[in-house]
Design a protein around this motif. Structure first.
Motif, short mmCIF file in Angstrom:
data_model
loop_
_atom_site.label_atom_id
_atom_site.label_comp_id
_atom_site.label_asym_id
_atom_site.label_seq_id
_atom_site.Cartn_x
_atom_site.Cartn_y
_atom_site.Cartn_z
N ASP A 139 0.82 -1.21 0.00
CA ASP A 139 0.00 0.00 0.00
C ASP A 139 0.86 1.27 0.00
O ASP A 139 1.60 1.50 -0.94
CB ASP A 139 -0.98 -0.02 1.17
N ASP A 140 0.78 2.06 1.08
CA ASP A 140 1.51 3.33 1.13
C ASP A 140 2.78 3.27 1.98
O ASP A 140 3.38 4.31 2.29
CB ASP A 140 0.60 4.44 1.70
N GLY B 197 2.67 4.67 -4.29
CA GLY B 197 1.98 4.99 -3.04
C GLY B 197 1.46 6.42 -3.06
O GLY B 197 1.82 7.22 -3.91
N VAL C 243 -0.03 9.97 2.63
CA VAL C 243 -0.36 8.56 2.72
C VAL C 243 -1.81 8.37 3.18
O VAL C 243 -2.38 9.22 3.86
CB VAL C 243 0.59 7.82 3.69
#
Length: 362
Positions: free
Chosen positions: A187-188, A260, A264
């Motif tokens: 993900d981030d 990403g 975030v």
């Protein structure tokens, strides 16, 4: 090239690099077989083969590269022999990591060791897994190249770790942010680590995300990082070396693109099959009667959450890193919470396959 057609804009330059300049790569250990890239900030495919040092047959591996600038690899070629260039001096390569179950440690150390060999400078280790190490912020210096690795928890850098990472002082050092995740998604996390290191005074020069064995599971990503992952890590280090070698100064390091969001996004939330959130934050490990009170789990807990006088007693927060479960010599530590076990099973059923390959950003 017949297996990986080159885009018109890069064709001639890449052919020049890979057919005329193959001596740039350490073919005794690993060779770059092919690469293709379509446009800026888009993934490029690359294949690696190992030499007979590993096997009589050439072993083939695939990975994902992303170049912030499609001409970056060509610039390395030009700068290598450009007269008048005074490359920056790297004094020390650092392997810096938080690694509860040793997977991040293996990846980061592999990259750092190779960089140390290529740059012909010493390598040092900064392991901040244990809490007492994190009591004082670490300060690096200009002239350091820091391979900085963390695991991925819920798609981000662990929330109980990010404040310490933000306190680390780069002081102009180059950094290679690396995240290791359990084959679901990072993900981030890599974006968050890059942003945090940049804010702390580092100059990120490259980044990577490696799928490794999940800390919850013995089957999800079992055995990773494996020989394929570590071979790719070595090749990645070679590419970082060539990029660093072409830099006249840290200030000349261009902004690094990684996959990403910026800023975030939220942490990944485990859910049941009906979409309802599953909360495993309060969950703590249990201890079997086979425990001998050797104290190893308390000594090695990253949060010092286990009572040294009684391993049955969890006195602080647990981050579910499973270090105590993996390292207990009697196998006495375990989790039995229904929500935790449900989430673990869901992860294994949904994300054990397909195998996710490393993603590399240069």
């Amino acid at each position: 090239p017949d297996k990986a057609p080159l885009s018109p804009g890069l064709s001639s330059g890449l052919r020049s690099l890979f057919f005329q300049k193959m001596h740039f790569f350490d073919t005794g250990m690993i060779g770059l077989y092919y690469m293709k890239s379509t446009r800026k900030n888009q993934p490029a495919q690359a294949g690696y083969f190992t030499s007979q040092r590993f096997s009589r047959a050439a072993l083939f591996f695939r990975s994902i590269f992303t170049f912030s600038d499609p001409s970056a690899i060509l610039n390395l070629t030009k700068n290598k022999y450009r007269k008048g260039i005074s490359p920056m001096q790297i004094n020390t390569v650092w392997a810096a990591y938080f690694s509860a179950t040793d997977t991040t440690k293996k990846v980061v150390t592999q990259i750092a060791r190779r960089l140390s060999q290529q740059l012909q400078c010493p390598m040092q280790t900064f392991d901040f897994t244990l809490k007492h190490v994190r009591k004082t912020p670490k300060a690096f210096a200009a002239g350091d190249l820091v391979v900085f690795g963390t695991p991925v928890y819920a798609g981000r850098v662990p929330n109980l770790l990010i404040k310490y990472v933000a306190s680390v002082q780069g002081n102009g050092a180059l950094a290679v942010p690396v995240v290791c995740y359990g084959n679901r998604n990072y993900d981030d996390a890599l974006s968050e680590l890059r942003l945090t290191l940049t804010a702390g005074g580092f100059h990120p020069v490259a980044g990577a995300a490696f799928s490794c064995q999940h800390s919850f599971s013995l089957t999800q990503g079992a055995g990773r990082p494996d020989i394929s992952d570590l071979t790719i890590a070595t090749g990645f280090a070679d590419q970082v070396y060539h990029k660093v070698e072409a830099l006249p100064s840290t200030e000349a390091c261009p902004p690094l693109f990684v996959k990403g969001n910026d800023p975030v996004g939220p942490y990944y939330t485990p859910r049941d099959r009906h979409g309802n959130p599953i909360n495993i934050l309060p969950v703590k490990p249990k201890t079997k009667d086979t425990c001998t009170q050797c104290g190893r789990c308390a000594k090695e807990c990253p949060l010092e959450a286990i009572d040294p006088a009684d391993a049955h007693n969890i006195v602080g927060k647990c981050m579910k890193c499973n270090r105590c479960v993996r390292h207990c010599p009697k196998g006495a530590k375990y989790f039995d919470d229904p929500n935790y076990l449900y989430h673990k099973t869901e992860l294994e059923e949904q994300y054990t396959w397909p195998r996710k390959e490393p993603e590399l950003f240069l």
